[in-house]
Design an enzyme around this catalytic site. Structure first.
Site, PDB file in Angstrom:
ATOM      1  N   CYS A  52       5.583   1.670 -12.603  1.00  0.00           N
ATOM      2  CA  CYS A  52       6.214   0.744 -11.638  1.00  0.00           C
ATOM      3  C   CYS A  52       7.675   0.487 -12.006  1.00  0.00           C
ATOM      4  O   CYS A  52       8.541   0.388 -11.132  1.00  0.00           O
ATOM      5  CB  CYS A  52       5.466  -0.589 -11.595  1.00  0.00           C
ATOM      6  N   ARG A 135      -0.336   2.235  -4.752  1.00  0.00           N
ATOM      7  CA  ARG A 135       1.072   2.466  -4.360  1.00  0.00           C
ATOM      8  C   ARG A 135       1.091   2.849  -2.885  1.00  0.00           C
ATOM      9  O   ARG A 135       0.977   4.020  -2.533  1.00  0.00           O
ATOM     10  CB  ARG A 135       1.688   3.579  -5.226  1.00  0.00           C
TER      11      ARG A 135
HETATM   12  C1  BEZ Z   1       2.092   1.713 -14.308  1.00  0.00           C
HETATM   13  O1  BEZ Z   1       2.442   2.292 -15.320  1.00  0.00           O
HETATM   14  O2  BEZ Z   1       2.889   1.293 -13.480  1.00  0.00           O
HETATM   15  C2  BEZ Z   1       0.631   1.493 -14.077  1.00  0.00           C
HETATM   16  C3  BEZ Z   1      -0.249   2.463 -14.506  1.00  0.00           C
HETATM   17  C4  BEZ Z   1      -1.602   2.260 -14.314  1.00  0.00           C
HETATM   18  C5  BEZ Z   1      -2.068   1.097 -13.728  1.00  0.00           C
HETATM   19  C6  BEZ Z   1      -1.160   0.152 -13.272  1.00  0.00           C
HETATM   20  C7  BEZ Z   1       0.184   0.353 -13.457  1.00  0.00           C
END
Ligand code: BEZ
Length: 235
Positions: A52, A135
């Site tokens: 993110c 997402r």
């Molecule tokens: C992230 O790195 O943004 C992420 C990865 C897995 C679950 C939630 C967020």
């Protein structure tokens, strides 16, 4: 909302479901506040997570480019306002990623602890996570109609050049009454509407004018890059 009530997922062509929300830029009324402009409403799983963070730095760095194409950005996650504020401050003050640093996120980021908005937009997909939004990306046009939807899983960061390409292609389709082929970029040939009668199909094949016809149902024509950009970018 009643417990166990199933909210239908919005679809392409639907009016964007309306909501009011608290954001890092104050309260917004969606999509009313964005009437007359394109807007991308997108969700991310959580603040202070690596994928993110890479996405926010990238998207915020491209905000001006989207603005010049007449498109505003609105983010959302199932986190609270103070988490959002702290995360965006950290991004600006501490994170340098791929030559992007000091990046200020100026678009609103919705707090959606109750998941009310995320549920409305089908951003909670329990097979992936029942507590985090996937997402999701909703392209909403100036009339408040959903024009494209993209969903990615938690582990997969989005390609923001593709979001920009999709925006420009949809605007070009509206402006020139055409469609765009695979991997289209401004300056590439566009697809003219398929012949709707035997007469038009015959004429297409016999009298191609500035068209290139691969067969009667698949004809393209050139539109110069400048002509496209002049129409789809703000002057
Ligand atoms: C992230 O790195 O943004 C992420 C990865 C897995 C679950 C939630 C967020």
């Amino acid at each position: 909302m009643e417990e166990n009530q199933i909210t239908p997922m919005p679809r392409i062509g639907d009016k964007a479901p309306s909501f009011s929300a608290v954001t890092t830029q104050g309260e917004i009324n969606f999509p009313a506040d964005y009437s007359g402009s394109w807007v991308i409403l997108f969700s991310h799983p959580a603040d202070f997570t690596p994928v993110c963070t890479s996405e926010f730095i990238t998207f915020a760095s491209m905000e001006k480019q989207f603005e010049e194409a007449g498109c505003k950005l609105v983010g959302l996650s199932v986190d609270g306002l103070y988490s959002h504020i702290a995360w965006l401050r950290t991004i600006k003050e501490k994170i340098e990623y791929k030559d992007m640093k000091n990046v200020e996120v100026n678009f609103p980021l919705i707090e959606d602890i109750t998941m009310e908005v995320a549920q409305k937009y089908g951003m909670i997909q329990p097979g992936e996570s029942s507590t985090k939004a996937v997402r999701a990306v909703f392209f909403v046009d100036p009339k408040g109609i959903i024009r494209a939807i993209i969903y990615y899983p938690l582990s997969l960061g989005r390609n923001f050049d593709e979001l920009y390409r999709a925006l420009i292609a949809m605007k070009a389709a509206d402006e020139f009454s055409i469609a765009t082929p695979a991997d289209w970029q401004p300056g590439d040939d566009v697809i003219v509407p398929t012949a709707g009668s035997c007469g038009v199909a015959k004429e297409r094949m016999e009298n191609k004018k500035d068209m290139k016809c691969y067969d009667w149902f698949f004809c393209t024509r050139p539109i110069a890059k400048n002509t496209v950009l002049k129409k789809v970018l703000k002057q």
